[in-house]
Design a protein around this motif. Structure first.
Motif, PDB file in Angstrom:
ATOM      1  N   MET A  36     -11.944   8.397  10.350  1.00  8.67           N
ATOM      2  CA  MET A  36     -10.735   8.444   9.533  1.00  8.67           C
ATOM      3  C   MET A  36     -10.385   7.034   9.069  1.00  8.67           C
ATOM      4  N   SER A  37     -10.151   6.898   7.804  1.00  2.00           N
ATOM      5  CA  SER A  37      -9.840   5.591   7.234  1.00  2.00           C
ATOM      6  C   SER A  37      -8.378   5.245   7.458  1.00  2.00           C
ATOM      7  N   THR A  38      -8.105   3.993   7.773  1.00  2.48           N
ATOM      8  CA  THR A  38      -6.720   3.552   7.962  1.00  2.48           C
ATOM      9  C   THR A  38      -6.135   3.043   6.651  1.00  2.48           C
ATOM     10  N   GLU A  39      -6.959   3.007   5.616  1.00  2.63           N
ATOM     11  CA  GLU A  39      -6.506   2.499   4.326  1.00  2.63           C
ATOM     12  C   GLU A  39      -5.610   3.533   3.652  1.00  2.63           C
ATOM     13  N   PRO A  40      -4.474   3.115   3.087  1.00  4.93           N
ATOM     14  CA  PRO A  40      -3.616   4.058   2.389  1.00  4.93           C
ATOM     15  C   PRO A  40      -4.324   4.616   1.165  1.00  4.93           C
ATOM     16  N   ARG A  41      -3.930   5.805   0.764  1.00  5.75           N
ATOM     17  CA  ARG A  41      -4.585   6.359  -0.417  1.00  5.75           C
ATOM     18  C   ARG A  41      -3.559   6.899  -1.405  1.00  5.75           C
TER      19      ARG A  41
ATOM     20  N   ASP B 270       7.369   0.918 -12.007  1.00  8.86           N
ATOM     21  CA  ASP B 270       6.025   0.567 -12.457  1.00  8.86           C
ATOM     22  C   ASP B 270       5.136   0.234 -11.249  1.00  8.86           C
ATOM     23  N   LEU B 271       5.228   1.071 -10.208  1.00  7.58           N
ATOM     24  CA  LEU B 271       4.436   0.913  -8.988  1.00  7.58           C
ATOM     25  C   LEU B 271       3.696   2.212  -8.699  1.00  7.58           C
ATOM     26  N   ASP B 272       2.845   2.187  -7.704  1.00  7.40           N
ATOM     27  CA  ASP B 272       2.096   3.371  -7.290  1.00  7.40           C
ATOM     28  C   ASP B 272       2.764   3.980  -6.065  1.00  7.40           C
ATOM     29  N   LEU B 273       2.690   5.311  -5.966  1.00  7.02           N
ATOM     30  CA  LEU B 273       3.161   6.014  -4.776  1.00  7.02           C
ATOM     31  C   LEU B 273       1.938   6.228  -3.892  1.00  7.02           C
ATOM     32  N   VAL B 274       1.919   5.540  -2.759  1.00  3.34           N
ATOM     33  CA  VAL B 274       0.739   5.557  -1.902  1.00  3.34           C
ATOM     34  C   VAL B 274       1.094   6.216  -0.580  1.00  3.34           C
ATOM     35  N   GLU B 275       0.252   7.187  -0.177  1.00  6.49           N
ATOM     36  CA  GLU B 275       0.454   7.880   1.085  1.00  6.49           C
ATOM     37  C   GLU B 275      -0.093   6.993   2.211  1.00  6.49           C
TER      38      GLU B 275
ATOM     39  N   ALA C  56       2.003  12.418   9.511  1.00  5.82           N
ATOM     40  CA  ALA C  56       3.416  12.448   9.906  1.00  5.82           C
ATOM     41  C   ALA C  56       4.108  13.626   9.230  1.00  5.82           C
ATOM     42  N   ARG C  57       5.186  14.092   9.826  1.00  6.95           N
ATOM     43  CA  ARG C  57       5.973  15.186   9.235  1.00  6.95           C
ATOM     44  C   ARG C  57       7.371  14.682   8.935  1.00  6.95           C
ATOM     45  N   PRO C  58       7.803  14.543   7.725  1.00  3.50           N
ATOM     46  CA  PRO C  58       7.031  14.651   6.482  1.00  3.50           C
ATOM     47  C   PRO C  58       6.128  13.424   6.297  1.00  3.50           C
ATOM     48  N   PRO C  59       5.101  13.516   5.425  1.00  2.00           N
ATOM     49  CA  PRO C  59       4.195  12.390   5.218  1.00  2.00           C
ATOM     50  C   PRO C  59       4.949  11.148   4.747  1.00  2.00           C
ATOM     51  N   VAL C  60       4.451   9.971   5.155  1.00  2.00           N
ATOM     52  CA  VAL C  60       5.091   8.716   4.773  1.00  2.00           C
ATOM     53  C   VAL C  60       4.383   8.172   3.535  1.00  2.00           C
ATOM     54  N   CYS C  61       5.176   7.833   2.518  1.00  2.00           N
ATOM     55  CA  CYS C  61       4.636   7.253   1.294  1.00  2.00           C
ATOM     56  C   CYS C  61       5.346   5.933   1.025  1.00  2.00           C
ATOM     57  N   LYS C  62       4.644   5.030   0.345  1.00  2.00           N
ATOM     58  CA  LYS C  62       5.216   3.722   0.066  1.00  2.00           C
ATOM     59  C   LYS C  62       5.041   3.400  -1.404  1.00  2.00           C
ATOM     60  N   LEU C  63       6.039   2.737  -1.954  1.00  2.00           N
ATOM     61  CA  LEU C  63       5.941   2.244  -3.323  1.00  2.00           C
ATOM     62  C   LEU C  63       5.299   0.870  -3.272  1.00  2.00           C
ATOM     63  N   MET C  64       4.140   0.710  -3.947  1.00  2.00           N
ATOM     64  CA  MET C  64       3.454  -0.580  -3.935  1.00  2.00           C
ATOM     65  C   MET C  64       2.536  -0.683  -5.142  1.00  2.00           C
ATOM     66  N   ASP C  65       2.133  -1.925  -5.419  1.00  2.00           N
ATOM     67  CA  ASP C  65       1.125  -2.171  -6.446  1.00  2.00           C
ATOM     68  C   ASP C  65      -0.221  -2.051  -5.727  1.00  2.00           C
ATOM     69  N   TYR C  66      -0.884  -0.901  -5.905  1.00  2.00           N
ATOM     70  CA  TYR C  66      -2.084  -0.615  -5.143  1.00  2.00           C
ATOM     71  C   TYR C  66      -3.237  -1.567  -5.480  1.00  2.00           C
ATOM     72  N   GLY C  67      -3.354  -1.958  -6.726  1.00  2.00           N
ATOM     73  CA  GLY C  67      -4.403  -2.895  -7.138  1.00  2.00           C
ATOM     74  C   GLY C  67      -4.246  -4.231  -6.437  1.00  2.00           C
ATOM     75  N   LYS C  68      -2.998  -4.712  -6.369  1.00  2.00           N
ATOM     76  CA  LYS C  68      -2.712  -5.978  -5.694  1.00  2.00           C
ATOM     77  C   LYS C  68      -3.003  -5.856  -4.197  1.00  2.00           C
ATOM     78  N   PHE C  69      -2.644  -4.708  -3.613  1.00  2.16           N
ATOM     79  CA  PHE C  69      -2.897  -4.453  -2.197  1.00  2.16           C
ATOM     80  C   PHE C  69      -4.395  -4.506  -1.893  1.00  2.16           C
ATOM     81  N   LYS C  70      -5.207  -3.844  -2.730  1.00  5.01           N
ATOM     82  CA  LYS C  70      -6.659  -3.829  -2.542  1.00  5.01           C
ATOM     83  C   LYS C  70      -7.232  -5.243  -2.656  1.00  5.01           C
TER      84      LYS C  70
ATOM     85  N   ALA D 274      -9.113  -7.390   0.314  1.00  2.00           N
ATOM     86  CA  ALA D 274     -10.472  -7.921   0.130  1.00  2.00           C
ATOM     87  C   ALA D 274     -10.502  -9.418   0.409  1.00  2.00           C
ATOM     88  N   MET D 275      -9.458 -10.148  -0.025  1.00  2.00           N
ATOM     89  CA  MET D 275      -9.402 -11.594   0.203  1.00  2.00           C
ATOM     90  C   MET D 275      -9.290 -11.911   1.698  1.00  2.00           C
ATOM     91  N   LYS D 276      -8.483 -11.132   2.434  1.00  2.00           N
ATOM     92  CA  LYS D 276      -8.339 -11.343   3.875  1.00  2.00           C
ATOM     93  C   LYS D 276      -9.664 -11.094   4.588  1.00  2.00           C
TER      94      LYS D 276
END
Length: 191
Positions: free
Chosen positions: A1-6, A42-47, A52-66, A70-72
């Motif tokens: 199972m991946s720990t990366e948000p999707r 102007d952000l992405d909704l990322v699960e 979790a019940r209900p699922p946790v989602c976050k507002l973020m710039d997914y491209g910047k996160f990726k 990668a840099m880390k």
């Protein structure tokens, strides 16, 4: 199972626990409201936590996160020290000058923080005298004991006898020492 948000555009739940772009808790909102908030900001909704019940989602710039992830990972790989095993091959009836040359190579490898695998190759009748090889390996270990330690004792492996010598200082320490010596201009590479 991946720990990366999707990113999940078709979330099959009526509501989600929403986390804002700065990590603040927005609360439990309907999926449509969460998508609308993401579009307005102007952000992405990322699960982030699907189980979790209900699922946790976050507002973020997914491209910047990726990109930041990668840099880390790249930085962590760059700082990682790779242990290399160098190999030196000897014969039981080695000339004293040749022995000194080979010993010099072992010393150089240990100073650089590398492990050294010393192999003594027996041919013909030499195979009936493994104690010659054993004594030679013991002598070499004694000669370089201030730089390294015997990691695996000499053992017969077919027609060869093998011993591994590990350095006292780690590869990163040796690199730092070499860089410091270079910075001071005392190029200590005369060995």
């Amino acid at each position: 199972m991946s720990t990366e948000p999707r990113i999940n555009e078709r979330i099959r739940v009526p509501e989600v626990r929403l986390v804002g772009p700065n990590g603040e808790q927005v609360g439990i909102v309907s999926i449509h409201d969460a998508l609308k908030l993401a579009q307005e900001a102007d952000l992405d909704l990322v699960e982030v936590a699907a189980t979790a019940r209900p699922p946790v989602c976050k507002l973020m710039d997914y491209g910047k996160f990726k990109y930041e992830s990668a840099m880390k990972a790249r930085e962590a790989r760059k700082n990682q020290a790779h242990t290399i095993i160098k190999e030196i091959k000897l014969r039981p009836k080695i000339d004293p000058h040749d022995y000194e040359t080979k010993k010099g190579h072992v010393v150089r490898f240990l100073k650089a923080g590398d492990k050294v695998k010393v192999t003594i190759m027996f041919r013909g009748r030499e195979q009936s005298r493994p104690e010659l090889g054993f004594r030679l390996l013991q002598r070499l270990a004694q000669d370089v004991q201030e730089l390294g330690f015997v990691e695996s004792q000499p053992k017969q492996d077919g027609r060869n006898m093998i011993m591994v010598i590990g350095p006292h200082k780690k590869k990163a320490e040796a690199k730092a020492e070499k860089a410091a010596a270079k910075a001071h201009g005392s190029g200590d590479d005369s060995d």
